[in-house]
Write a protein that holds these residues in place. Structure first.
Motif, PDB file in Angstrom:
ATOM      1  N   PHE A 123       0.689  -1.139  -0.031  1.00 55.29           N
ATOM      2  CA  PHE A 123      -0.042  -0.042  -0.100  1.00 55.29           C
ATOM      3  C   PHE A 123       0.945   1.366   0.041  1.00 55.29           C
ATOM      4  O   PHE A 123       0.277   2.571  -0.260  1.00 55.29           O
ATOM      5  CB  PHE A 123      -0.952  -0.162   1.182  1.00 55.29           C
ATOM      6  N   ALA A 124       2.300   1.371   0.060  1.00 56.26           N
ATOM      7  CA  ALA A 124       2.902   2.162   0.458  1.00 56.26           C
ATOM      8  C   ALA A 124       4.172   2.524  -0.315  1.00 56.26           C
ATOM      9  O   ALA A 124       5.074   3.210   0.026  1.00 56.26           O
ATOM     10  CB  ALA A 124       3.394   2.323   2.023  1.00 56.26           C
ATOM     11  N   ARG A 125       4.080   1.663  -1.686  1.00 57.16           N
ATOM     12  CA  ARG A 125       5.289   1.827  -2.659  1.00 57.16           C
ATOM     13  C   ARG A 125       6.513   1.694  -1.930  1.00 57.16           C
ATOM     14  O   ARG A 125       7.575   2.258  -2.234  1.00 57.16           O
ATOM     15  CB  ARG A 125       5.196   3.324  -3.274  1.00 57.16           C
ATOM     16  N   GLU A 126       6.542   0.667  -0.847  1.00 57.17           N
ATOM     17  CA  GLU A 126       7.789   0.145  -0.234  1.00 57.17           C
ATOM     18  C   GLU A 126       8.447   1.266   0.746  1.00 57.17           C
ATOM     19  O   GLU A 126       9.477   0.998   1.303  1.00 57.17           O
ATOM     20  CB  GLU A 126       9.134  -0.129  -1.243  1.00 57.17           C
ATOM     21  N   SER A 127       7.707   2.370   0.868  1.00 61.14           N
ATOM     22  CA  SER A 127       7.906   3.365   1.896  1.00 61.14           C
ATOM     23  C   SER A 127       7.877   2.878   3.267  1.00 61.14           C
ATOM     24  O   SER A 127       6.871   2.294   3.669  1.00 61.14           O
ATOM     25  CB  SER A 127       7.248   4.779   1.607  1.00 61.14           C
ATOM     26  N   ALA A 128       8.827   3.349   4.180  1.00 60.03           N
ATOM     27  CA  ALA A 128       8.741   3.240   5.683  1.00 60.03           C
ATOM     28  C   ALA A 128       9.793   3.891   6.205  1.00 60.03           C
ATOM     29  O   ALA A 128      11.075   3.661   5.892  1.00 60.03           O
ATOM     30  CB  ALA A 128       8.692   1.803   6.052  1.00 60.03           C
ATOM     31  N   ASP A 129       9.664   4.926   7.142  1.00 62.81           N
ATOM     32  CA  ASP A 129      10.758   5.427   7.824  1.00 62.81           C
ATOM     33  C   ASP A 129      10.482   5.176   9.569  1.00 62.81           C
ATOM     34  O   ASP A 129       9.256   5.091   9.863  1.00 62.81           O
ATOM     35  CB  ASP A 129      10.655   6.998   7.626  1.00 62.81           C
ATOM     36  N   ILE A 130      11.465   5.104  10.242  1.00 61.08           N
ATOM     37  CA  ILE A 130      11.666   5.024  11.568  1.00 61.08           C
ATOM     38  C   ILE A 130      11.958   6.469  12.124  1.00 61.08           C
ATOM     39  O   ILE A 130      12.837   7.089  11.760  1.00 61.08           O
ATOM     40  CB  ILE A 130      12.641   4.237  12.458  1.00 61.08           C
ATOM     41  N   SER A 131      10.697   7.050  12.769  1.00 65.45           N
ATOM     42  CA  SER A 131      10.838   8.419  13.341  1.00 65.45           C
ATOM     43  C   SER A 131      11.533   8.660  14.514  1.00 65.45           C
ATOM     44  O   SER A 131      11.859   7.405  15.101  1.00 65.45           O
ATOM     45  CB  SER A 131       9.605   8.847  13.267  1.00 65.45           C
ATOM     46  N   ASP A 132      11.904   9.597  15.021  1.00 67.38           N
ATOM     47  CA  ASP A 132      12.475   9.817  16.400  1.00 67.38           C
ATOM     48  C   ASP A 132      11.655   9.917  17.463  1.00 67.38           C
ATOM     49  O   ASP A 132      11.742  10.256  18.849  1.00 67.38           O
ATOM     50  CB  ASP A 132      13.478  11.056  16.447  1.00 67.38           C
ATOM     51  N   ARG A 133      10.361   9.586  16.982  1.00 63.86           N
ATOM     52  CA  ARG A 133       9.049   9.424  18.134  1.00 63.86           C
ATOM     53  C   ARG A 133       9.016   7.883  18.223  1.00 63.86           C
ATOM     54  O   ARG A 133       7.780   7.556  18.635  1.00 63.86           O
ATOM     55  CB  ARG A 133       7.970  10.137  17.763  1.00 63.86           C
ATOM     56  N   GLN A 134       9.642   6.922  17.734  1.00 61.69           N
ATOM     57  CA  GLN A 134       9.352   5.596  17.837  1.00 61.69           C
ATOM     58  C   GLN A 134       8.316   5.166  17.013  1.00 61.69           C
ATOM     59  O   GLN A 134       7.608   4.199  17.352  1.00 61.69           O
ATOM     60  CB  GLN A 134       9.336   5.000  19.172  1.00 61.69           C
ATOM     61  N   PRO A 151      19.936   2.103  10.860  1.00 58.90           N
ATOM     62  CA  PRO A 151      19.481   2.510   9.440  1.00 58.90           C
ATOM     63  C   PRO A 151      20.090   3.867   9.218  1.00 58.90           C
ATOM     64  O   PRO A 151      20.556   4.559   9.971  1.00 58.90           O
ATOM     65  CB  PRO A 151      18.098   2.384   9.403  1.00 58.90           C
ATOM     66  N   THR A 152      20.226   4.265   7.639  1.00 55.88           N
ATOM     67  CA  THR A 152      20.516   5.504   7.346  1.00 55.88           C
ATOM     68  C   THR A 152      19.522   6.368   7.767  1.00 55.88           C
ATOM     69  O   THR A 152      18.445   6.316   6.976  1.00 55.88           O
ATOM     70  CB  THR A 152      21.127   5.297   5.970  1.00 55.88           C
ATOM     71  N   VAL A 153      19.708   7.312   8.577  1.00 61.95           N
ATOM     72  CA  VAL A 153      18.680   8.381   9.106  1.00 61.95           C
ATOM     73  C   VAL A 153      17.356   7.917   9.067  1.00 61.95           C
ATOM     74  O   VAL A 153      16.284   8.417   8.778  1.00 61.95           O
ATOM     75  CB  VAL A 153      18.565   9.467   8.132  1.00 61.95           C
ATOM     76  N   GLY A 154      17.106   6.517   9.684  1.00 59.62           N
ATOM     77  CA  GLY A 154      15.771   6.014   9.960  1.00 59.62           C
ATOM     78  C   GLY A 154      15.112   5.626   8.680  1.00 59.62           C
ATOM     79  O   GLY A 154      14.095   4.928   8.794  1.00 59.62           O
ATOM     80  N   ARG A 155      15.713   5.409   7.472  1.00 60.52           N
ATOM     81  CA  ARG A 155      14.934   4.911   6.422  1.00 60.52           C
ATOM     82  C   ARG A 155      15.018   3.591   6.104  1.00 60.52           C
ATOM     83  O   ARG A 155      16.310   2.854   6.166  1.00 60.52           O
ATOM     84  CB  ARG A 155      15.529   5.515   5.115  1.00 60.52           C
ATOM     85  N   VAL A 156      13.874   2.793   6.116  1.00 65.49           N
ATOM     86  CA  VAL A 156      13.915   1.383   6.000  1.00 65.49           C
ATOM     87  C   VAL A 156      12.801   1.279   4.713  1.00 65.49           C
ATOM     88  O   VAL A 156      12.909   2.096   3.921  1.00 65.49           O
ATOM     89  CB  VAL A 156      13.419   0.613   7.010  1.00 65.49           C
ATOM     90  N   SER A 157      12.162  -0.006   4.673  1.00 65.41           N
ATOM     91  CA  SER A 157      11.447  -0.376   3.585  1.00 65.41           C
ATOM     92  C   SER A 157      10.320  -1.466   4.086  1.00 65.41           C
ATOM     93  O   SER A 157      10.973  -2.113   4.915  1.00 65.41           O
ATOM     94  CB  SER A 157      12.106  -0.572   2.270  1.00 65.41           C
ATOM     95  N   GLY A 158       9.401  -1.821   3.155  1.00 64.85           N
ATOM     96  CA  GLY A 158       8.810  -2.864   3.468  1.00 64.85           C
ATOM     97  C   GLY A 158       9.457  -4.383   3.366  1.00 64.85           C
ATOM     98  O   GLY A 158       9.655  -5.161   4.304  1.00 64.85           O
ATOM     99  N   THR A 159      10.338  -4.426   2.302  1.00 69.84           N
ATOM    100  CA  THR A 159      11.286  -5.392   2.288  1.00 69.84           C
ATOM    101  C   THR A 159      12.099  -5.860   3.364  1.00 69.84           C
ATOM    102  O   THR A 159      12.245  -6.578   3.943  1.00 69.84           O
ATOM    103  CB  THR A 159      12.173  -5.363   0.787  1.00 69.84           C
ATOM    104  N   ILE A 160      12.858  -4.661   3.741  1.00 69.07           N
ATOM    105  CA  ILE A 160      13.597  -4.607   5.074  1.00 69.07           C
ATOM    106  C   ILE A 160      12.921  -5.206   6.141  1.00 69.07           C
ATOM    107  O   ILE A 160      13.450  -5.927   7.027  1.00 69.07           O
ATOM    108  CB  ILE A 160      14.337  -3.354   5.258  1.00 69.07           C
ATOM    109  N   LEU A 161      11.556  -4.525   6.278  1.00 67.13           N
ATOM    110  CA  LEU A 161      10.914  -4.918   7.763  1.00 67.13           C
ATOM    111  C   LEU A 161      10.433  -6.433   7.667  1.00 67.13           C
ATOM    112  O   LEU A 161      10.800  -6.915   8.582  1.00 67.13           O
ATOM    113  CB  LEU A 161       9.745  -4.075   7.770  1.00 67.13           C
ATOM    114  N   THR A 162      10.164  -6.973   6.341  1.00 68.44           N
ATOM    115  CA  THR A 162       9.836  -8.305   6.280  1.00 68.44           C
ATOM    116  C   THR A 162      10.977  -9.132   6.593  1.00 68.44           C
ATOM    117  O   THR A 162      10.956 -10.202   7.191  1.00 68.44           O
ATOM    118  CB  THR A 162       8.989  -8.524   4.906  1.00 68.44           C
ATOM    119  N   SER A 163      12.271  -8.902   5.876  1.00 68.37           N
ATOM    120  CA  SER A 163      13.288  -9.682   6.043  1.00 68.37           C
ATOM    121  C   SER A 163      13.945  -9.704   7.579  1.00 68.37           C
ATOM    122  O   SER A 163      14.423 -10.514   7.973  1.00 68.37           O
ATOM    123  CB  SER A 163      14.434  -8.863   4.944  1.00 68.37           C
ATOM    124  N   LEU A 164      13.662  -8.487   8.171  1.00 66.52           N
ATOM    125  CA  LEU A 164      14.237  -8.376   9.475  1.00 66.52           C
ATOM    126  C   LEU A 164      13.380  -9.300  10.532  1.00 66.52           C
ATOM    127  O   LEU A 164      13.803  -9.842  11.179  1.00 66.52           O
ATOM    128  CB  LEU A 164      13.914  -6.995   9.994  1.00 66.52           C
TER     129      LEU A 164
END
Length: 567
Positions: free
Chosen positions: A128-139, A358-371
């Motif tokens: 649903f999000a074109r592979e976007s996902a960021d970890i923010s500094d608010r968790q 991660p680099t400046v909080g940037r991850v992705s759907g693929t990274i989260l699934t693989s994690l």
């Protein structure tokens, strides 16, 4: 509005002069358009319209007050339309800046994310999000490119595994920061998890607290690294040991940054684990009842604390909201160890937790699934996010640690990062944010790579934090970084308008390198073009290394250095 414990409010003389819109003093008549739309319909009520009308009929069916207001109560903001440069940010109306897609914020409230939850987060990103996902500094996890038609299904999937977007934005108690190593750290003072769970179960989504003057941020930790940036939250509970009463919390209130930064202050009280939920509720209720609502620029709790002072705030809390006095308590000890928890650390149960960057909080759907698959493979319990755009894998058996570290590296999540990758954060920036003036994530990524190459031969025994922000609002905490960068449009010698940054130097929160938090200084006229950012940071770091005294931190040096040495 919930009644309070004391009748002393009725004995006060009426306010003279201009109203600040304080419900407890001035009444509840809305004094600006934001207060009017909140009074007209509670923000939480928009969910039904999203599910039954907007998801069915599409973006064009959404009313203006819902789109630009109440949607935030469920973690939704329209994102920036691609191709609009930063020079036009201040000149365009919101509808001209916004795309027909949304940022969606998922709150975690310091909870442990199981592999199953990570997979759901990853699949939502992918589908649903074109592979976007960021970890923010608010968790939080932040998605982009969310279509309104998909929101009900996303909620269904999140809530099926115990996750939610309820009050992730808006004038509400937003996502809680909790210690990423709660319950497992060998040196933990007190586990804050039961307190966070009790507060969220009792009051998250409660309409009595869903119309605050503005956003309200909470942080709770029991770890001696002070890992939840407690000095810049509206309310924080920080683990301490009372000499007679044992482990509990020290209470801080009134911190926030943005364009008028103010550090939180201690109220000097000791809060037991049993009392902590009611104390939290008392503080947020004071904000609801006494917070300023006339002007949104003055509507944060920090402005009320500045008027009252901590002594009066404590008195009102105890007499009007708790109905009892709280015992005096000790201050937290200076921070021990970095609060990002990067690296391999022994838990109190013989297993390990591993923090990765991660680099400046940037991850992705693929990274989260693989994690999720990786955590399962090594026998770990799950993942927590940090207040520094990092993640921590908990409950790893000793035999799986090196396999985990290697696997994380393959996902771009290094447990042994360079000093600059470890200590650099960046907000969303112009890529998606309607307020931003400049790019942040990609700019910071390029700068990190350049600094790793150029400064590879320099050994830094003290971290130098680099925080990159796309506008003045300080989502990346620029005033509390060693080098804080506030995005702006600057003019070159030949009159060209280009993206750049104003520089803040020598800020920082409590850490092993400094006993107290402090705000950075600015050098008059110092602005750095985005294209020159790596050159500037390299130059300042080299000067620091050359000029520092033994054991001196970057912040200490930056506050004593001359303007010329900092340019």
């Amino acid at each position: 509005m919930t009644s309070v414990a004391s009748g002393s409010r009725a004995l006060r003389p009426p306010r003279t002069g201009r109203s600040n819109g304080q419900w407890a003093v001035d009444g509840r008549e809305p004094l600006n358009p934001n207060e009017a739309f909140k009074a007209e319909d509670n923000g939480l009520n928009v969910r039904e319209r999203i599910e039954t009308i907007y998801a069915r009929d599409g973006f064009d069916a959404i009313s203006g007050d819902d789109l630009h207001g109440r949607f935030r109560w469920w973690g939704l903001y329209t994102q920036r339309k691609p191709g609009i440069d930063g020079g036009r940010t201040a000149s365009l109306e919101p509808h001209e800046l916004e795309d027909r897609f949304f940022m969606l914020r998922v709150r975690t409230d310091g909870q442990l994310l199981s592999p199953d939850q990570l997979r759901v987060l990853g699949v939502i990103s992918t589908e649903f999000a074109r592979e976007s996902a960021d970890i923010s500094d608010r968790q939080n996890i932040q998605y982009h490119w969310i279509a309104i038609e998909d929101v009900p299904e996303i909620w269904r999937r999140l809530e099926a595994v115990g996750l939610q977007t309820t009050e992730a934005c808006g004038d509400t108690p937003r996502g809680f920061l909790g210690s990423p190593v709660a319950g497992v750290a060998a040196d933990e003072i007190i586990d804050p998890t039961p307190v966070i769970r009790e507060i969220t179960s009792r009051w998250l989504g409660d309409q009595e607290l869903s119309n605050l003057p503005r956003k309200f941020k909470t942080a709770i930790t029991g770890h001696p690294s002070l890992d939840v940036v407690h000095e810049i939250n509206d309310v924080s509970l920080v683990g301490v040991v009372h000499p007679e009463l044992g482990p509990g919390f020290d209470l801080w209130v009134g911190g926030a940054l943005s364009t008028a930064p103010r550090l939180a202050e201690r109220l000097g009280v000791f809060v037991s684990e049993a009392d902590a939920p009611d104390v939290w509720h008392g503080v947020v209720s004071i904000f609801r009842d006494y917070g300023y609502r006339r002007m949104r620029t003055k509507a944060r709790l920090k402005f009320l604390l500045a008027e009252w002072g901590p002594e009066k705030f404590r008195e009102i809390l105890e007499t009007e909201y708790l109905g009892r006095a709280l015992p005096d308590g000790p201050a937290p000890a200076p921070a021990k160890g970095p609060g990002d928890h990067v690296g391999v650390h022994a838990q109190k149960d013989g297993r390990f937790y591993v923090g990765a960057a991660p680099t400046v909080g940037r991850v992705s759907g693929t990274i989260l699934t693989s994690l999720a698959d990786l955590v399962d493979r090594v026998g770990g319990d799950g993942v927590r996010l940090t207040a520094h755009q990092k993640l921590v894998v908990l409950g790893v058996p000793e035999a799986g640690v090196e396999d985990l570290v290697t696997g994380l590296e393959g996902l771009g999540l290094t447990a042994r990062p360079s000093p600059f990758r470890r200590s650099t954060m960046a907000c969303t920036g112009i890529e998606y944010c309607k307020l931003a003036l400049v790019d942040t994530k990609d700019t910071a990524t390029v700068v990190i790579a350049e600094l790793e190459r150029r400064l590879a031969g320099i050994e830094l025994d003290t971290p130098i934090s680099l925080h990159v922000n796309g506008c003045p609002n300080s989502c990346a905490r620029i005033q509390t970084a060693d080098i804080g960068l506030k995005g702006l449009i600057t003019t070159t010698d030949v009159g060209e308008h280009v993206p750049g940054f104003q520089v803040h130097l020598g800020g920082g929160l409590a850490s092993p390198e400094r006993d107290e938090a402090g705000l950075g200084r600015t050098v008059r006229g110092l602005k750095v073009r985005s294209a020159d950012l790596a050159d500037y940071v390299e130059r300042v770091v080299r000067r620091f290394v050359e000029q520092r005294t033994a054991g001196e931190s970057f912040a200490t040096w930056a506050h004593r250095a001359t303007d010329e040495e900092l340019t």
